[in-house]
Design an enzyme around this catalytic site. Structure first.
Site, mmCIF file in Angstrom:
data_model
loop_
_atom_site.group_PDB
_atom_site.id
_atom_site.type_symbol
_atom_site.label_atom_id
_atom_site.label_comp_id
_atom_site.label_asym_id
_atom_site.label_seq_id
_atom_site.Cartn_x
_atom_site.Cartn_y
_atom_site.Cartn_z
ATOM 1 N N THR A 215 24.215 -42.473 16.330
ATOM 2 C CA THR A 215 25.002 -43.452 15.602
ATOM 3 C C THR A 215 24.806 -43.245 14.108
ATOM 4 O O THR A 215 23.881 -42.542 13.683
ATOM 5 C CB THR A 215 24.583 -44.874 15.967
ATOM 6 N N LYS B 249 30.183 -66.792 6.261
ATOM 7 C CA LYS B 249 30.075 -68.200 6.633
ATOM 8 C C LYS B 249 30.018 -69.039 5.364
ATOM 9 O O LYS B 249 29.000 -69.088 4.672
ATOM 10 C CB LYS B 249 28.843 -68.451 7.500
ATOM 11 N N TRP C 13 33.638 -70.041 9.323
ATOM 12 C CA TRP C 13 33.673 -68.579 9.328
ATOM 13 C C TRP C 13 34.937 -68.046 8.654
ATOM 14 O O TRP C 13 36.026 -68.570 8.850
ATOM 15 C CB TRP C 13 33.617 -68.034 10.751
ATOM 16 N N GLU D 33 28.589 -45.061 21.303
ATOM 17 C CA GLU D 33 28.020 -45.411 22.602
ATOM 18 C C GLU D 33 29.044 -45.405 23.733
ATOM 19 O O GLU D 33 28.674 -45.527 24.906
ATOM 20 C CB GLU D 33 27.394 -46.821 22.530
#
Length: 534
Positions: A184, A437, A442, A327
């Site tokens: 990754t 936030k 949000w 992944e």
């Protein structure tokens, strides 16, 4: 009672056999200063010689063999020859930070490295930090660095020419054996290794041929712009072998004009890259015949409608979004128009295929709330996106197995916040760490970025959260104006007035020449957060 079917293993050697037998006349094309064209019938013997060369170098079965290479015929040979000989192909991104490269090579315990000569200046200073590397095989792609006087250095073509043609030294008789390894990008902490099996590689390559995925076929000229060091170039080299498509590779080309010229000259019908690349190619598009392109896949993040509509106007087709991760091999979803979308107008259809779309066959997706409850498929209830399937990792390889990234019932926790509608169509709301936030509410950085980039005066925009004494956190927009445009922060705010809620509009807007990128071409919000932390 067991079924009475032949027990044939799904392994990468079967892909080469199919390409050589059925599609021996089809081409592998490499662009760049030393442009080459070879057929699969010519490539196959070189792959077998490569497998024999690995044995001659005493590379143990199951050992990792690292590659630092561009998208090229030689890299394709490594893609096939290394796993077909019973070793593990380990593609490494040379654009990573030096410390991450050393960590990755050592974590994988690479035995041999294959390096394009033009990349050697980046890697050679790091060689003393590689603890397990015994040989460095240089592939001469026209790079001008003099080869160091070191007994570990070998020449790729000389190594192959010293081998006899013949069958693979080692046969792979277990489809679950490790085939390839990718790490990754390591946005937080050290990169994590994802170890693919022969079975997962073959299954994923088949998925890409599906009519509701990329619909690749023998008639295609498949042009992966996405680097071959990144998630196996999204599996496209293997998929091209499955269906017999011509494989068009850009080599070391980075110039937009050269790249678009290559796509035009060889009549590319399918191409894939991240949004940053598609955006950079826009100035070079006019004046080139790209009429054969039937599908332009865009991954690595959201497809903003302004970018997609630009391609629709100039090339004739919009960008089609796909979603996945290292992944996940990587493709898990890809956008498509279904029967229940028949009533949409042209603009609505374009916006729809700019979303990730539904899951491809053999994979599943779900969104789960913070308290572990699966959210309804209503397109309105967000949660953490999780995925499972035969092409999805079950654990990480190496020093960090990332156990907290997998649920008790075996699903991968992606770190994305998403919704799924009644038809199974995925929409990414944000990365968990990228949500802002503000005052307990949000704000989606993705939605705010897309609203900013809907202004034709804006080339790029990235939104991060910055601390605020009153609201806790507020969104900050980093904006790159389009070429030749005199854009102010007030212009950006005025553009947003009727497009987002008023409390979403950033007080702070930074006008920049360029958004910093990660090694895979995505916006590096980690860099922006460090830069504007105060």
């Amino acid at each position: 009672m067991r079924g009475l079917m032949q027990d044939r293993q799904l392994t990468i050697p079967t892909l080469l056999s199919r390409a050589e037998t059925n599609f021996g006349h089809k081409r592998v094309i490499t662009g760049g200063a030393g442009e080459t064209v070879a057929t699969w019938r010519e490539v196959a013997p070189r792959v077998r010689k490569l497998a024999r060369a690995l044995t001659s170098l005493n590379v143990p079965p199951g050992a990792c063999v690292g590659t630092f290479a561009w998208n090229s015929q030689r890299h394709v040979e490594l893609y096939i020859g290394i796993p077909s000989s019973g070793r593990i192909l380990h593609t490494v991104n040379h654009r990573l930070h030096h410390g991450q490269i050393s960590f990755i090579v050592n974590d994988a315990a690479d035995d041999v490295l294959f390096i394009d000569r033009s990349i050697l200046p980046v890697i050679w200073p790091l060689v003393p930090s590689f603890r397990t590397v015994r040989h460095i095989v240089v592939m001469d792609d026209g790079g001008d660095m003099p080869l160091p006087d070191d007994p570990r250095i070998l020449d790729y073509e000389e190594l192959l020419s010293a081998q006899d043609d013949g069958p693979f030294e080692n046969t792979v008789d277990d489809e679950n054996a490790a085939a390839s390894l990718c790490y990754t990008s390591g946005t937080t902490g050290n990169p994590k290794g994802v170890l693919y099996s022969h079975r997962s590689v073959v299954l994923h390559s088949l998925l890409l041929l599906g009519a509701d995925v990329f619909a690749l076929s023998e008639r295609d000229v498949v042009a992966p712009i996405v680097p071959m060091f990144h998630v196996n170039a999204w599996g496209l080299p293997y998929a091209a072998m499955q269906c017999g498509a011509d494989l068009l590779l850009p080599g070391p080309i980075k110039d937009a004009e050269e790249l678009v010229t290559l796509l035009s000259r060889y009549g590319a019908t399918f191409s894939a890259a991240v949004a940053t690349v598609w955006r950079d190619l826009i100035p070079a598009l006019p004046g080139h015949d790209l009429s054969r392109l039937r599908h332009i896949a865009c991954g690595g993040g959201a497809v903003d409608d302004a970018l997609s509509s630009t391609y629709e106007k100039i090339v004739g087709i919009p960008l089609t979004n796909a979603w996945g991760m290292t992944e996940t091999s990587p493709v898990v979803t890809t956008a498509r128009l279904a029967t229940h979308h028949d009533g949409l107008d042209a603009e609505e259809r374009r916006r729809l295929i700019g979303t990730p779309g539904p899951a491809v066959p053999l994979t599943e997706i779900r969104v789960v709330s913070d308290d572990g409850v699966e959210q309804p498929r209503d397109g309105r209830s967000p949660g953490e996106l999780q995925t499972a399937g035969a092409t999805i990792a079950s654990a990480y390889f190496g020093a960090d197995n990332g156990s907290d990234s997998f649920t008790a019932d075996g699903w991968l926790r992606t770190g994305d916040v998403a919704t799924i509608d009644q038809w199974g169509y995925l929409r990414i709301v944000d990365r968990t760490k990228d949500l802002v936030k503000s005052g307990g509410e949000w704000i989606s950085s993705v939605a705010l970025e897309n609203a900013v980039m809907s202004d034709p005066r804006v080339k790029e925009a990235a939104v991060i959260g910055v601390s605020d004494p009153r609201w806790g956190e507020r969104p900050m927009a980093c904006v790159v104006p389009a070429a030749g445009v005199n854009l102010t922060a007030d212009d950006v705010r005025e553009h947003l007035r009727d497009r987002v809620a008023s409390w979403w509009i950033p007080e702070r807007i930074e006008l920049m020449n360029e958004i910093p990128k990660t090694a895979t071409g995505k916006w590096s919000k980690q860099t922006l957060r460090r830069r504007f932390a105060d």
